[in-house]
Design a protein around this motif. Structure first.
Motif, PDB file in Angstrom:
ATOM      1  N   LEU A 105       0.429   2.851  -7.251  1.00 21.93           N
ATOM      2  CA  LEU A 105       0.148   3.990  -6.389  1.00 21.93           C
ATOM      3  C   LEU A 105       1.118   3.968  -5.223  1.00 21.93           C
ATOM      4  N   GLU A 106       1.869   5.059  -5.039  1.00 22.07           N
ATOM      5  CA  GLU A 106       2.795   5.190  -3.927  1.00 22.07           C
ATOM      6  C   GLU A 106       2.323   6.315  -3.016  1.00 22.07           C
ATOM      7  N   ASN A 107       2.496   6.124  -1.719  1.00 23.15           N
ATOM      8  CA  ASN A 107       2.049   7.148  -0.776  1.00 23.15           C
ATOM      9  C   ASN A 107       3.038   7.326   0.369  1.00 23.15           C
ATOM     10  N   ALA A 108       3.244   8.590   0.735  1.00 19.47           N
ATOM     11  CA  ALA A 108       3.955   8.977   1.955  1.00 19.47           C
ATOM     12  C   ALA A 108       3.150  10.145   2.514  1.00 19.47           C
ATOM     13  N   VAL A 109       2.187   9.826   3.375  1.00 22.03           N
ATOM     14  CA  VAL A 109       1.162  10.785   3.790  1.00 22.03           C
ATOM     15  C   VAL A 109       1.245  11.025   5.293  1.00 22.03           C
ATOM     16  N   ALA A 122       0.879   0.242  -3.716  1.00 19.26           N
ATOM     17  CA  ALA A 122       0.064  -0.835  -4.258  1.00 19.26           C
ATOM     18  C   ALA A 122       0.299  -0.865  -5.757  1.00 19.26           C
ATOM     19  N   ARG A 123       0.465  -2.043  -6.310  1.00 20.08           N
ATOM     20  CA  ARG A 123       0.705  -2.119  -7.745  1.00 20.08           C
ATOM     21  C   ARG A 123       0.137  -3.392  -8.344  1.00 20.08           C
ATOM     22  N   TYR A 124      -0.251  -3.279  -9.593  1.00 19.58           N
ATOM     23  CA  TYR A 124      -0.684  -4.416 -10.391  1.00 19.58           C
ATOM     24  C   TYR A 124      -0.005  -4.315 -11.746  1.00 19.58           C
TER      25      TYR A 124
END
Length: 382
Positions: A105-109, A122-124
């Motif tokens: 999950l990538e975010n630029a909020v 966040a990654r798994y």
């Protein structure tokens, strides 16, 4: 072994009908066809929120066939396109025929009035990586195949301190478990620090300047990030601190559709750091054409330039780019050498996916002296 990973199925499946004609094609006469056509010919306002889901596929010798799904959410806080900046959420999940899987999950909020800015990922993954060793002169042949369970959470929580300037804490958590090294030549690769697994938690502060309006397709503006972090756990084994910077500059050339993009990055680590936390050269964003982590060490310097036509003068929705980059790694700042600088060049095709939001789907081919890399994604590399 070059990894072909990304949105190939979505790019060809969705873009294909539009290459043939601008009018409603026969494919749009059924439910799936209508979905494809309406997605491709999105005429919703820039202020409206939009979620896009489409399949991806890839292949690499270490994974076999890989199938996945990407979901993109693009929106403006309070649907305000005049003041607020475009926010982006990207969720990606995949599985392979060998039972490997992962999610990211990538975010630029941005919040309303761009007061707060959350930037991270966040990654798994249970996924193999190729390990060539540490340093700027590692050999391209016979890399070790490293299998593991890997978790990373990196997040910056920033608040505006003045016009376009943000500051706040940054956290970077990494855990590597169940690690195995498979080596073609057991004498070729020495087990590195952290080679049996590691857990680190870096905490620090970040300063950001950002006047970009659309982070997925910047036509004018600048971005600068500087951060300092220190590991706070397992300090008996991993005592290290990290400094990094990332500077980007964008300028239109003549017509608004032509843009020059420049980027310079650096990372400087001191202390005892596990191999998975070292600075990595390569990947889909920097030094395209090199495998992500083909070169790794405590210190990294890289720069790239890209000329973008978005779109071409003769087309309404198709564009392209040319790019080139230089980069290297070193065990210390004093050991950077000019003759150890690596180069990467290439070009790509662009398709205007979200017409009102000015967001393109990209396909890039990076070329290096060791081979090529092919990349597909939504939005520009930097």
């Amino acid at each position: 072994m070059k990894r072909v990973l990304g949105c190939l199925m979505g790019f060809l499946w969705i873009a294909g009908p539009v290459m043939a004609q601008e009018h409603v094609p026969k494919i749009a006469r059924n439910a799936i066809g209508r979905f494809i056509y309406q997605t491709l010919n999105d005429t919703s306002s820039a202020a409206s929120s939009r979620v896009l889901i489409f399949p991806t596929a890839g292949y690499a010798p270490e994974t076999s066939l890989e199938l996945g799904v990407r979901a993109f959410s693009l929106y403006y806080a309070n649907d305000d396109t005049l003041v607020n900046r475009l926010s982006e959420l990207v969720l990606y999940g995949f599985v392979t025929l060998r039972g490997q899987f992962g999610a990211q999950l990538e975010n630029a909020v941005y919040s309303d009035q761009n007061t707060y800015y959350l930037l991270g990922r966040a990654r798994y993954q249970q996924f193999p990586l190729l390990y060539y060793g540490i340093g700027p002169q590692t050999r391209p042949g016979n890399p070790a195949l490293v299998s593991s369970s890997y978790v990373q959470i990196r997040q910056r929580a920033l608040r505006k301190v003045t016009q376009n300037w943000y500051a706040g804490p940054e956290i970077d958590f990494q855990r590597l478990q169940n690690v195995t090294f498979e080596r073609t030549d057991p004498d070729a690769v020495v087990l590195p620090l952290g080679g049996r697994g590691s857990t680190t938690l870096e905490l620090g502060g970040t300063l950001v300047y950002d006047d970009r309006k659309n982070v997925l397709n910047v036509r004018k503006g600048a971005f600068f990030e500087a951060a300092a972090l220190r590991n706070l756990v397992n300090t008996s084994t991993y005592t290290f601190q990290r400094l990094l910077f990332d500077g980007r500059f964008y300028r239109p050339l003549g017509k608004a559709s032509r843009v020059l993009a420049l980027q310079a990055t650096g990372m400087f680590i001191s202390g005892n750091v596990p191999f998975n936390s070292l600075a990595l050269l390569g990947g889909e964003n920097t030094m395209r054409g090199y495998y992500m982590g083909r070169y790794r060490d405590k210190n990294l310097l890289a720069a790239q330039a890209e000329l973008r036509w978005l779109p071409f003068a003769f087309s309404r929705r198709w564009g392209g780019t040319l790019f080139g980059g230089l980069g290297t790694v070193a065990p210390s700042v004093s050991q950077f050498r000019v003759n150890q600088i690596r180069w990467a060049v290439g070009g790509g095709a662009r398709f205007l996916f979200f017409q009102k939001k000015d967001v393109y789907l990209r396909a890039d081919l990076g070329i290096t002296r060791e081979g090529t890399g092919l990349y597909f994604s939504l939005g520009e590399a930097f």
